[in-house]
Scaffold this motif. Structure first.
Motif, PDB file in Angstrom:
ATOM      1  N   ARG A 186       0.840  -1.189   0.000  1.00 51.92           N
ATOM      2  CA  ARG A 186       0.000   0.000   0.000  1.00 51.92           C
ATOM      3  C   ARG A 186       0.879   1.244   0.000  1.00 51.92           C
ATOM      4  O   ARG A 186       2.009   1.206   0.490  1.00 51.92           O
ATOM      5  CB  ARG A 186      -0.910   0.007   1.242  1.00 51.92           C
ATOM      6  CG  ARG A 186      -1.926  -1.119   1.261  1.00 51.92           C
ATOM      7  CD  ARG A 186      -2.714  -1.097   2.560  1.00 51.92           C
ATOM      8  NE  ARG A 186      -3.736  -2.150   2.591  1.00 51.92           N
ATOM      9  CZ  ARG A 186      -4.490  -2.412   3.648  1.00 51.92           C
ATOM     10  NH1 ARG A 186      -4.348  -1.704   4.759  1.00 51.92           N
ATOM     11  NH2 ARG A 186      -5.389  -3.382   3.591  1.00 51.92           N
ATOM     12  N   GLN A 194       1.931   6.260   4.081  1.00 52.88           N
ATOM     13  CA  GLN A 194       1.125   7.363   4.579  1.00 52.88           C
ATOM     14  C   GLN A 194       2.025   8.550   4.867  1.00 52.88           C
ATOM     15  O   GLN A 194       3.022   8.447   5.588  1.00 52.88           O
ATOM     16  CB  GLN A 194       0.378   6.948   5.853  1.00 52.88           C
ATOM     17  CG  GLN A 194      -0.579   5.789   5.632  1.00 52.88           C
ATOM     18  CD  GLN A 194      -1.365   5.471   6.884  1.00 52.88           C
ATOM     19  OE1 GLN A 194      -1.329   6.192   7.859  1.00 52.88           O
ATOM     20  NE2 GLN A 194      -2.083   4.363   6.850  1.00 52.88           N
ATOM     21  N   GLU A 216     -11.787  -0.230  -5.637  1.00 55.19           N
ATOM     22  CA  GLU A 216     -11.303   1.154  -5.611  1.00 55.19           C
ATOM     23  C   GLU A 216     -11.223   1.740  -7.015  1.00 55.19           C
ATOM     24  O   GLU A 216     -11.593   2.903  -7.238  1.00 55.19           O
ATOM     25  CB  GLU A 216      -9.933   1.206  -4.934  1.00 55.19           C
ATOM     26  CG  GLU A 216      -9.957   0.905  -3.443  1.00 55.19           C
ATOM     27  CD  GLU A 216      -8.569   0.899  -2.852  1.00 55.19           C
ATOM     28  OE1 GLU A 216      -7.601   1.108  -3.622  1.00 55.19           O
ATOM     29  OE2 GLU A 216      -8.446   0.709  -1.636  1.00 55.19           O
ATOM     30  N   THR A 276     -13.171   4.911  -8.435  1.00 50.94           N
ATOM     31  CA  THR A 276     -12.412   6.023  -9.003  1.00 50.94           C
ATOM     32  C   THR A 276     -12.866   6.334 -10.408  1.00 50.94           C
ATOM     33  O   THR A 276     -13.018   7.494 -10.800  1.00 50.94           O
ATOM     34  CB  THR A 276     -10.907   5.683  -8.995  1.00 50.94           C
ATOM     35  OG1 THR A 276     -10.480   5.442  -7.662  1.00 50.94           O
ATOM     36  CG2 THR A 276     -10.102   6.824  -9.570  1.00 50.94           C
ATOM     37  N   ARG A 316       7.017   9.011  -7.243  1.00 49.42           N
ATOM     38  CA  ARG A 316       5.822   9.742  -6.814  1.00 49.42           C
ATOM     39  C   ARG A 316       6.116  11.238  -6.816  1.00 49.42           C
ATOM     40  O   ARG A 316       7.191  11.683  -6.412  1.00 49.42           O
ATOM     41  CB  ARG A 316       5.375   9.308  -5.412  1.00 49.42           C
ATOM     42  CG  ARG A 316       5.061   7.831  -5.307  1.00 49.42           C
ATOM     43  CD  ARG A 316       4.562   7.473  -3.922  1.00 49.42           C
ATOM     44  NE  ARG A 316       3.205   7.946  -3.682  1.00 49.42           N
ATOM     45  CZ  ARG A 316       2.116   7.316  -4.071  1.00 49.42           C
ATOM     46  NH1 ARG A 316       2.209   6.186  -4.745  1.00 49.42           N
ATOM     47  NH2 ARG A 316       0.922   7.791  -3.814  1.00 49.42           N
ATOM     48  N   GLU A 359      -9.649  15.839  -4.503  1.00 47.70           N
ATOM     49  CA  GLU A 359      -9.414  14.452  -4.094  1.00 47.70           C
ATOM     50  C   GLU A 359      -9.865  13.487  -5.187  1.00 47.70           C
ATOM     51  O   GLU A 359      -9.189  12.492  -5.477  1.00 47.70           O
ATOM     52  CB  GLU A 359     -10.146  14.179  -2.782  1.00 47.70           C
ATOM     53  CG  GLU A 359      -9.699  12.927  -2.075  1.00 47.70           C
ATOM     54  CD  GLU A 359     -10.284  12.812  -0.681  1.00 47.70           C
ATOM     55  OE1 GLU A 359      -9.725  12.069   0.136  1.00 47.70           O
ATOM     56  OE2 GLU A 359     -11.303  13.477  -0.407  1.00 47.70           O
ATOM     57  N   ALA A 388      -7.508  11.012  -7.332  1.00 46.11           N
ATOM     58  CA  ALA A 388      -7.802   9.579  -7.298  1.00 46.11           C
ATOM     59  C   ALA A 388      -7.844   8.982  -8.686  1.00 46.11           C
ATOM     60  O   ALA A 388      -7.566   7.787  -8.865  1.00 46.11           O
ATOM     61  CB  ALA A 388      -9.135   9.339  -6.577  1.00 46.11           C
ATOM     62  N   ASP A 426      -4.615   7.545  -9.258  1.00 45.05           N
ATOM     63  CA  ASP A 426      -4.160   6.726  -8.131  1.00 45.05           C
ATOM     64  C   ASP A 426      -3.421   7.576  -7.107  1.00 45.05           C
ATOM     65  O   ASP A 426      -2.508   7.106  -6.423  1.00 45.05           O
ATOM     66  CB  ASP A 426      -3.271   5.575  -8.615  1.00 45.05           C
ATOM     67  CG  ASP A 426      -3.314   4.389  -7.662  1.00 45.05           C
ATOM     68  OD1 ASP A 426      -4.225   4.356  -6.810  1.00 45.05           O
ATOM     69  OD2 ASP A 426      -2.431   3.523  -7.752  1.00 45.05           O
ATOM     70  N   THR A 459      -3.260  10.432  -3.775  1.00 45.02           N
ATOM     71  CA  THR A 459      -3.834  10.552  -2.437  1.00 45.02           C
ATOM     72  C   THR A 459      -3.708  11.990  -1.953  1.00 45.02           C
ATOM     73  O   THR A 459      -2.864  12.753  -2.433  1.00 45.02           O
ATOM     74  CB  THR A 459      -3.141   9.615  -1.444  1.00 45.02           C
ATOM     75  OG1 THR A 459      -1.736   9.938  -1.377  1.00 45.02           O
ATOM     76  CG2 THR A 459      -3.299   8.159  -1.861  1.00 45.02           C
ATOM     77  N   ALA A 518      -3.828  14.106   1.921  1.00 45.75           N
ATOM     78  CA  ALA A 518      -3.940  14.072   3.382  1.00 45.75           C
ATOM     79  C   ALA A 518      -3.947  15.513   3.890  1.00 45.75           C
ATOM     80  O   ALA A 518      -3.110  16.324   3.485  1.00 45.75           O
ATOM     81  CB  ALA A 518      -2.778  13.298   3.996  1.00 45.75           C
ATOM     82  N   GLU A 523      -0.044  13.334  -3.203  1.00 49.28           N
ATOM     83  CA  GLU A 523       0.925  12.480  -3.878  1.00 49.28           C
ATOM     84  C   GLU A 523       0.302  11.888  -5.137  1.00 49.28           C
ATOM     85  O   GLU A 523      -0.861  11.476  -5.125  1.00 49.28           O
ATOM     86  CB  GLU A 523       1.397  11.351  -2.955  1.00 49.28           C
ATOM     87  CG  GLU A 523       2.170  11.842  -1.738  1.00 49.28           C
ATOM     88  CD  GLU A 523       2.786  10.698  -0.949  1.00 49.28           C
ATOM     89  OE1 GLU A 523       2.758   9.559  -1.452  1.00 49.28           O
ATOM     90  OE2 GLU A 523       3.286  10.941   0.160  1.00 49.28           O
TER      91      GLU A 523
END
Length: 438
Positions: free
Chosen positions: A94, A97, A221, A225, A371, A396, A400, A403, A405, A407, A421
């Motif tokens: 994954r 974070q 997902e 998306t 990234r 967001e 997405a 792919d 993210t 935060a 990212e």
């Protein structure tokens, strides 16, 4: 395919190619055998101990390091399986974070099912990797021993020069049999060795590939998306159609009517016709301005001309308070990713100017590990909530689609930091000038 080295080598280089491919397979098998003992066992022990030491605090620092080393070995195995045996093993981890400190990072690693599958692989690969890694070299060694060593021992025994009575009982058969068996083992060791190596790759694939539940979750997902991207694209098209219909199109219709009326007035009232033409010229300028604004909303010209670096610096200059800009991009992302990143930063700056009450903001953009990382922060009042407004939610959804993210860290009283990212690769080197602060 790497799993057919023997056949390909025989076609390309005859028996010499077969021998080289067989020796290479033996070397690769020995590498697997050595790593199964020298790397897998220590990594398993260290990782288990570091996880066990989390309650006393030491594991908070050691566990991410041990898990990272274990993932490095697993990724190397994925590369070897694809290159040596033609067995692809997708990377199942994954995304890391961003922000939140060491505890959040550790929690993300422990929640990832791939971490525990890697741990199981390091345990099981110790015996399996040793056995399957040594087999190709053992077949080759026993074949050479049967041809080069056993016949001499049989000859010595046959002439009564040694105590090897079992071979002496068979006479010349005791000399020929080891040579035949050795030759068979030697010939078989080349194709069989590559298949044994592929068997080890398949074993690794069964443990190091994404789990079926992870694949199902990933499919879900991606379906969500795609649905959100389609909805966002449809909404964007409706906005463009509305802006064209209510803005530029209406002005162009009025312009056409004014010019037509001016043509009629030119015959008997040139002064009134001149006024209408002046109004038409003003309307054409406003229509052109609206069309330019609409084009900038789709893909800003500065983004196409100067790339993400120059476009973001231009954005920073339009904000009514100082914005520190730090950008380190050795190349340019693909155009869709670049556009998504630009509009994400633009939306964050617009929110900062409208709602944060900030006196200063900062933008940091860099690329690493495949990234693109964008960080937008301000020293405002904080309390930003992505679920409360459509702007952040729209960004967001836009991220997405690639792919990506987002935060948001925005405690009451500030500061607000938005970390975004996007997975991407950089292409051509940048050619636009840059400076430290925008």
């Amino acid at each position: 395919m790497a799993g057919r080295n023997g056949e390909a080598a025989m076609v390309d280089g005859g028996w010499g190619g077969v021998v080289r491919a067989g020796l290479l397979t033996c070397v690769r098998g020995l590498v697997q055998a050595v790593l199964s003992q020298a790397a897998c066992i220590p990594l398993f022990v260290v990782t288990v101990l570091s996880i066990a030491f989390i309650p006393i605090g030491v594991g908070v620092v050691l566990a991410p390091v041990a898990i990272g080393a274990m993932r490095g070995l697993a990724n190397a195995q994925r590369v070897w399986a694809a290159e040596w045996s033609g067995v692809p093993i997708p990377v199942p981890y994954r995304p890391a974070q961003a922000g939140g400190g060491p505890f959040r990072r550790l929690w993300g690693l422990l929640r990832d099912p791939a971490t525990w599958r890697d741990l199981l692989w390091t345990l099981l690969n110790a015996p399996v990797g040793l056995l399957l890694g040594l087999l190709p070299a053992c077949l080759l060694a026993y074949g050479l021993e049967g041809i080069l060593v056993a016949p001499w021992l049989g000859q010595i025994t046959f002439y009564g020069w040694g105590p090897f009575w079992p071979l002496d009982a068979w006479g010349p058969i005791g000399i020929v049999a080891p040579m035949v068996l050795g030759a068979v083992l030697l010939v078989v060791s080349f194709p069989v060795g590559s298949r044994i190596l592929k068997g080890h790759a398949l074993f690794c694939q069964s443990l190091l590939s994404p789990a079926r539940t992870a694949l199902a979750e990933r499919v879900r997902e991606l379906a969500e998306t795609r649905s959100e991207t389609v909805d966002a694209s449809a909404a964007e098209l409706r906005r463009i159609e509305r802006d064209l219909h209510d803005g530029a199109q209406a002005r162009l219709v009025a312009l056409s009517m004014s010019i037509g009326l001016a043509e009629e007035l030119m015959k008997h009232d040139p002064e009134a016709a001149g006024k209408l033409l002046a109004e038409a010229r003003a309307d054409s300028g406003q229509a052109l301005t609206e069309l330019r604004g609409l084009v900038r909303g789709i893909h800003p010209p500065v983004l196409a001309e100067r790339g993400l670096d120059g476009a973001v610096r231009a954005l920073a200059l339009s904000v009514p308070f100082p914005v520190d800009v730090r950008i380190d991009l050795p190349g340019r992302p693909d155009a869709p990713v670049e556009s998504a990143a630009y509009f994400a930063v633009a939306e964050m700056l617009a929110n900062t100017a409208k709602h944060s009450g900030a006196g200063r903001a900062w933008i940091q953009i860099e690329h690493g590990g495949g990234r693109l990382v964008l960080i937008v922060g301000d020293d405002g009042t904080g309390g930003a909530d992505p679920a409360a407004g459509s702007g952040m939610r729209g960004i967001e959804r836009r991220l997405a689609a690639f792919d990506g993210t987002m935060a948001v860290t925005s405690p009451p009283g500030g500061p607000t930091v938005v970390t975004m990212e996007l997975p991407c690769a950089l292409s051509s080197p940048r050619i636009w000038p840059s400076s430290g602060t925008g």
